[in-house]
Design an enzyme around this catalytic site. Structure first.
Site, mmCIF file in Angstrom:
data_model
loop_
_atom_site.group_PDB
_atom_site.id
_atom_site.type_symbol
_atom_site.label_atom_id
_atom_site.label_comp_id
_atom_site.label_asym_id
_atom_site.label_seq_id
_atom_site.Cartn_x
_atom_site.Cartn_y
_atom_site.Cartn_z
ATOM 1 N N GLU A 147 0.390 -9.581 13.273
ATOM 2 C CA GLU A 147 -1.024 -9.886 13.008
ATOM 3 C C GLU A 147 -1.267 -11.347 12.665
ATOM 4 O O GLU A 147 -2.315 -11.902 12.999
ATOM 5 C CB GLU A 147 -1.553 -8.997 11.869
ATOM 6 C CG GLU A 147 -1.610 -7.509 12.193
ATOM 7 C CD GLU A 147 -0.302 -6.777 11.954
ATOM 8 O OE1 GLU A 147 0.680 -7.417 11.512
ATOM 9 O OE2 GLU A 147 -0.226 -5.560 12.198
ATOM 10 N N PHE A 158 -4.849 -4.778 7.015
ATOM 11 C CA PHE A 158 -3.945 -5.773 7.602
ATOM 12 C C PHE A 158 -4.639 -7.122 7.808
ATOM 13 O O PHE A 158 -4.051 -8.173 7.579
ATOM 14 C CB PHE A 158 -3.360 -5.262 8.926
ATOM 15 C CG PHE A 158 -2.641 -3.943 8.784
ATOM 16 C CD1 PHE A 158 -1.858 -3.686 7.666
ATOM 17 C CD2 PHE A 158 -2.748 -2.954 9.750
ATOM 18 C CE1 PHE A 158 -1.200 -2.462 7.520
ATOM 19 C CE2 PHE A 158 -2.096 -1.735 9.606
ATOM 20 C CZ PHE A 158 -1.326 -1.491 8.496
ATOM 21 N N HIS A 216 -11.044 1.392 9.667
ATOM 22 C CA HIS A 216 -10.318 2.008 8.553
ATOM 23 C C HIS A 216 -10.565 1.292 7.227
ATOM 24 O O HIS A 216 -9.666 1.125 6.405
ATOM 25 C CB HIS A 216 -8.819 2.108 8.866
ATOM 26 C CG HIS A 216 -8.511 3.067 9.988
ATOM 27 N ND1 HIS A 216 -9.064 2.941 11.246
ATOM 28 C CD2 HIS A 216 -7.745 4.170 10.028
ATOM 29 C CE1 HIS A 216 -8.641 3.922 12.022
ATOM 30 N NE2 HIS A 216 -7.848 4.696 11.304
#
Lengths: 309, 278
Positions: free
Chosen positions: A55, A80, A106
């Site tokens: 990421e 994240f 999420h």
């Protein structure tokens, strides 16, 4: 009331927007089913990069794409992006004011029994503390679509937090979302409920229950956490007797924090923050966890009544 | 026989070192070590290798340079000044109150700075993004990313290394200023990088190893970039930290610090003497 997945609806919108904005490039962090970025991949494979489970690099690559004039849309989970890539988002995107859109799913405790690692109860606080970063938290599928449209029309970095949970329809196509503006969903001068994200539905329901008891409760949905609609908060502080904030986030630093910062400077009313009380979650579905945290219609109504005594 | 171009590059690097000393004396602080080790590389890039136009810094076809080791800003600023992007008065404001020249460069303050950098391990990903657009839009520009060797202890560098190789970004050139030192000591004592060349090769990069102070080698190697079709290139430039200032060379204490008193005098004398040689 109908329920929809804001992830699916938002992904559908992004495909439509892909035709309007040729510069959109979607970057995914190996979660294309969960984020539904797979829809964009199918429509525009040549404008889609699955960056794998890396990421930090994904956000850096997005910065590079933006430098070269593209509009990168970075997709992953809220936890994240806000935490693993926080520094890339802050230093390589927000600081140089690059036109990167983070569209993360999420948010909050919506991943439920997946557990604490996958929950994001800190992300609003983290992202809103970063200068130049707009933070948008829509409450239903329609609002999510409108938020996405507004974010793409806006020049600069934006963090859009979506939920994994299906949401009740609150908004219709007649409603208009603007960055920096809250929406007034219920009128009333006795008390005011301010919500963000998916909590809009419980906020509205609590106000409707309170009305049956004769308590006229204003409901404000604050999808634009940053820039924040100061005016509407100041007005609520002046005109109502109590403010209750509701968010799927730690009570520290999120919507409740933002509202308190305004009210502390203007004065006039008490604020009660409803949210996750600064601890990591237990195991359970999103509904179970919200009940445990007393982030419910009943709890909101009870808090409002308690403050009006 | 030294070619006129190489003679010119050597001379410019000497001018740059002298200016860097003057600027560091004015500022009273900065990061000399890594700037002196990488100034020869930056000189060759800006005066010979890269397609750039100081009168049109946003020229679409230009080659891009990202100073991922943003703390070597004094080197970049000096080169930008010598190349005509900024005047000397501006250069001498380095790190002073309200200056445009931050210790780590801000792309919105100075024309010619392609990206704001300073936190290590970010630049190679950004360069990969720029290179990706070059591929997508079929543009011919190249992207050069200068990293410190210590910087490549950051995990994000290796994420970017995987990404660039996977996407066959042969228009991306990473350059590592391998001066063997980081703030706390030798890279091999702090967190070993060796076998270093093999690491990059295993990650799918074409590696060229050069003496980062030998202009003939720098020029001949960078001229050939992209060296390998379908693979990114890594220039492993062996350098000396603090190169050109006797008391700074190979001394990790000079990673950061200002030039004052006797040391300022010595640094001025040495960089002046080097120029007189020409």
């Amino acid at each position: 009331m109908a329920k929809k997945s804001m992830r699916h609806e938002c992904a559908k919108s992004l495909v439509e927007l892909g035709a309007k904005y040729n510069e959109i490039i979607v970057l995914e962090g190996d979660l294309k089913e969960s984020t539904q970025s797979i829809q964009f991949q199918q429509a525009y494979p040549e404008r889609y990069i699955d960056c794998g489970i890396a990421e930090q690099n994904m956000v850096g690559v997005a910065a590079g794409l933006a430098l070269a004039g593209k509009i990168p849309v970075v997709q992953s989970f809220a936890c994240f992006i806000s935490m693993r890539t926080c520094e890339q988002a802050r230093t390589s995107v927000a600081y140089p004011r690059l036109n990167v859109k983070f569209v993360v799913s999420h948010g909050g405790i919506s991943p439920g029994s997946a557990g604490t690692t996958h929950h994001a109860i800190e992300d609003i606080a983290i992202m809103r503390a970063i200068p130049n970063m707009a933070v948008l938290v829509p409450g239903d599928a329609e609002e999510a679509k409108q938020v996405l449209h507004a974010a793409l029309a806006y020049e600069g970095p934006v963090y859009i937090r979506l939920s994994a949970s299906d949401t009740k329809d609150i908004y219709t196509e007649r409603d208009v979302f603007n960055i920096g503006r809250a929406t007034l969903l219920r009128e009333g001068n006795d008390a005011c409920i301010i919500t963000t994200g998916t909590m809009v539905a419980v906020g509205v329901e609590a106000a409707d229950q309170l009305l049956q008891k004769g308590v006229k409760t204003r409901v404000i949905q604050m999808a634009s956490i940053k820039p924040l609609d100061h005016g509407i908060i100041e007005q609520a502080a002046k005109e109502t007797e109590a403010i209750v904030t509701v968010e799927e986030h730690n009570i520290l630093g999120g919507l409740g924090g933002a509202v308190c910062e305004v009210v502390a400077e203007t004065g006039g009313v008490r604020v009660k923050r409803i949210g996750i009380k600064d601890h990591f979650s237990d195991v359970g579905t999103a509904t179970c966890l919200l009940n445990k945290e007393e982030i419910t219609v009943q709890a909101i109504a009870k808090n409002v009544l308690g403050m009006l005594k | 026989m030294i070619s006129p171009k190489i003679k010119e590059l050597k001379h410019i690097a000497k001018q740059a070192r002298k200016l860097m000393v003057e600027t560091l004396i004015c500022a009273g602080c900065g990061h000399p070590g890594g700037a002196f080790s990488s100034i020869d590389l930056m000189t060759a890039l800006y005066f010979d290798i890269m397609k750039i136009d100081p009168h049109n810094p946003q020229w679409d076809e230009r080659d891009r340079f990202i100073l991922s080791k943003g703390h070597s800003s004094i080197g970049l600023y000096t080169i930008l000044h010598l190349r005509g992007f900024m005047d000397k008065e501006t250069l001498l404001t380095f790190r002073q109150d309200n200056s445009l020249l931050c210790g780590h460069p801000d792309m919105h303050k100075i024309a010619g700075v392609e990206m704001s950098t300073g936190s290590l391990g970010h630049g190679l990903s950004v360069g990969a993004g720029l290179a990706m657009v070059g591929k997508m839009d079929k543009k011919n520009y190249r992207v050069f990313v200068l990293m410190g060797d210590g910087e490549t202890q950051e995990g994000s560098v290796w994420e970017a290394a995987l990404f660039a190789a996977h996407h066959k970004l042969d228009n991306l050139v990473g350059i590592v200023d391998r001066n063997m030192l980081q703030i706390d000591g030798c890279t091999e004592d702090i967190l070993a990088l060796e076998p270093y060349r093999a690491k990059w090769e295993t990650f799918g990069w074409h590696v060229e190893e050069i003496d980062g102070h030998n202009f003939k080698q720098i020029k001949e190697t960078l001229e050939r970039c992209p060296v390998s079709a379908s693979r990114p290139t890594l220039i492993l430039a062996n350098t000396v930290k603090g190169k050109g200032i006797s008391f700074m060379e190979r001394n990790p204490a000079w990673h950061g610090g200002g030039l004052k008193g006797d040391q300022a005098e010595i640094a001025l004398q040495e960089t002046n003497a080097a120029l007189v040689e020409d």
